[in-house]
Design a protein around this motif. Structure first.
Motif, PDB file in Angstrom:
ATOM      1  N   ASP A   1      -2.816  12.409   4.672  1.00  0.00           N
ATOM      2  CA  ASP A   1      -3.307  11.660   4.934  1.00  0.00           C
ATOM      3  C   ASP A   1      -4.277  10.837   3.924  1.00  0.00           C
ATOM      4  OD1 ASP A   1      -4.225  12.998   7.045  1.00  0.00           O
ATOM      5  OD2 ASP A   1      -5.696  13.725   6.042  1.00  0.00           O
ATOM      6  N   ALA A   2      -3.282  10.791   2.818  1.00  0.00           N
ATOM      7  CA  ALA A   2      -3.736   9.918   1.639  1.00  0.00           C
ATOM      8  C   ALA A   2      -2.824   8.588   1.760  1.00  0.00           C
ATOM      9  CB  ALA A   2      -3.073  10.213   0.718  1.00  0.00           C
ATOM     10  N   THR A   3      -2.869   7.179   1.033  1.00  0.00           N
ATOM     11  CA  THR A   3      -1.887   5.990   1.462  1.00  0.00           C
ATOM     12  C   THR A   3      -0.356   6.948   0.796  1.00  0.00           C
ATOM     13  OG1 THR A   3      -2.467   4.927  -0.955  1.00  0.00           O
ATOM     14  CG2 THR A   3      -3.264   4.547   1.236  1.00  0.00           C
ATOM     15  N   PRO A   4       0.731   6.132   0.370  1.00  0.00           N
ATOM     16  CA  PRO A   4       1.743   6.631  -0.697  1.00  0.00           C
ATOM     17  C   PRO A   4       1.211   5.925  -2.069  1.00  0.00           C
ATOM     18  CG  PRO A   4       2.308   4.928   1.408  1.00  0.00           C
ATOM     19  CD  PRO A   4       0.936   5.417   1.851  1.00  0.00           C
TER      20      PRO A   4
ATOM     21  N   TYR B   1      -1.369   6.442  -3.501  1.00  0.00           N
ATOM     22  CA  TYR B   1      -2.663   8.060  -4.430  1.00  0.00           C
ATOM     23  C   TYR B   1      -1.281   8.814  -4.033  1.00  0.00           C
ATOM     24  CZ  TYR B   1      -6.651   9.640  -4.723  1.00  0.00           C
ATOM     25  OH  TYR B   1      -7.594  10.787  -5.332  1.00  0.00           O
TER      26      TYR B   1
ATOM     27  N   ASN C   1       3.738  -2.002   0.165  1.00  0.00           N
ATOM     28  CA  ASN C   1       2.727  -3.090  -0.025  1.00  0.00           C
ATOM     29  C   ASN C   1       3.014  -4.319  -0.699  1.00  0.00           C
ATOM     30  OD1 ASN C   1       0.347  -4.175   0.675  1.00  0.00           O
ATOM     31  ND2 ASN C   1      -0.786  -3.609  -0.991  1.00  0.00           N
TER      32      ASN C   1
ATOM     33  N   ARG D   1       6.395   3.077  -1.889  1.00  0.00           N
ATOM     34  CA  ARG D   1       5.565   2.250  -1.699  1.00  0.00           C
ATOM     35  C   ARG D   1       5.769   0.846  -1.310  1.00  0.00           C
ATOM     36  NH1 ARG D   1       2.308   2.852  -7.508  1.00  0.00           N
ATOM     37  NH2 ARG D   1       2.519   5.404  -7.208  1.00  0.00           N
TER      38      ARG D   1
END
Length: 161
Positions: free
Chosen positions: A68-71, A73, A109, A107
């Motif tokens: 459920d966490a962002t990559p 984090y 982003n 990641r």
């Protein structure tokens, strides 16, 4: 061993690194915050609360549980656990790869909007100041970081030729 004891052991060891000036206070705080997340995972999922029972499999299970966490984090959490375990084992810890072993995505982003901390005019004035002080490479690094969303370390090692 209680959760508090497991956290205290990490605090003591990381504090020793702060005293040796090999770890900053900021990093200490961040690592402890992330270590607490891991300790809570151990207490809830594994029942493991002894430092000797924490192995690579426990860390891999932890990483796999972070769906459920962002990559970013999730990778930071696994990295923090690796850092704490390395310090507790005086460098003899075989780090777990968040992406390869835990299946956490890379990641991806990429900044599409420059950060809002400094408006465009202020940024341009700062770039002119760098140029006028003979720091053209610094200007290029700052511009690449701002416009491409790169970290300073990434931009400083690029070849701008």
């Amino acid at each position: 061993m209680s959760k508090a004891k497991l956290i205290a052991i990490a605090r003591d060891r990381l504090n020793a690194l702060v005293q040796q000036k090999t770890l900053s206070y900021s990093s200490y705080g961040t690592l402890i915050d992330r270590w607490i997340v891991f300790v809570n995972f151990l207490a809830n999922r594994k029942g493991v609360l002894k430092i000797d029972d924490i192995d690579r499999e426990a860390v891999i299970d932890f990483g796999k549980s972070l769906t459920d966490a962002t990559p970013a984090y999730a990778q930071n959490l696994v990295s923090a656990v690796n850092t704490v375990m390395t310090s507790l084992h005086f460098g003899a810890w075989d780090s777990v790869s968040a992406t390869r072993e835990c299946g956490i995505p890379h990641r991806d982003n990429v900044r599409v909007v420059p950060p809002g901390g400094m408006d465009e005019q202020e940024f341009r004035q700062a770039m002119i100041a760098l140029d006028s002080n003979g720091l053209a490479r610094g200007r290029v690094v700052a511009e690449a970081a701002r416009y491409f969303g790169l970290r300073a370390k990434e931009t400083s090692v690029m070849n701008y030729q």
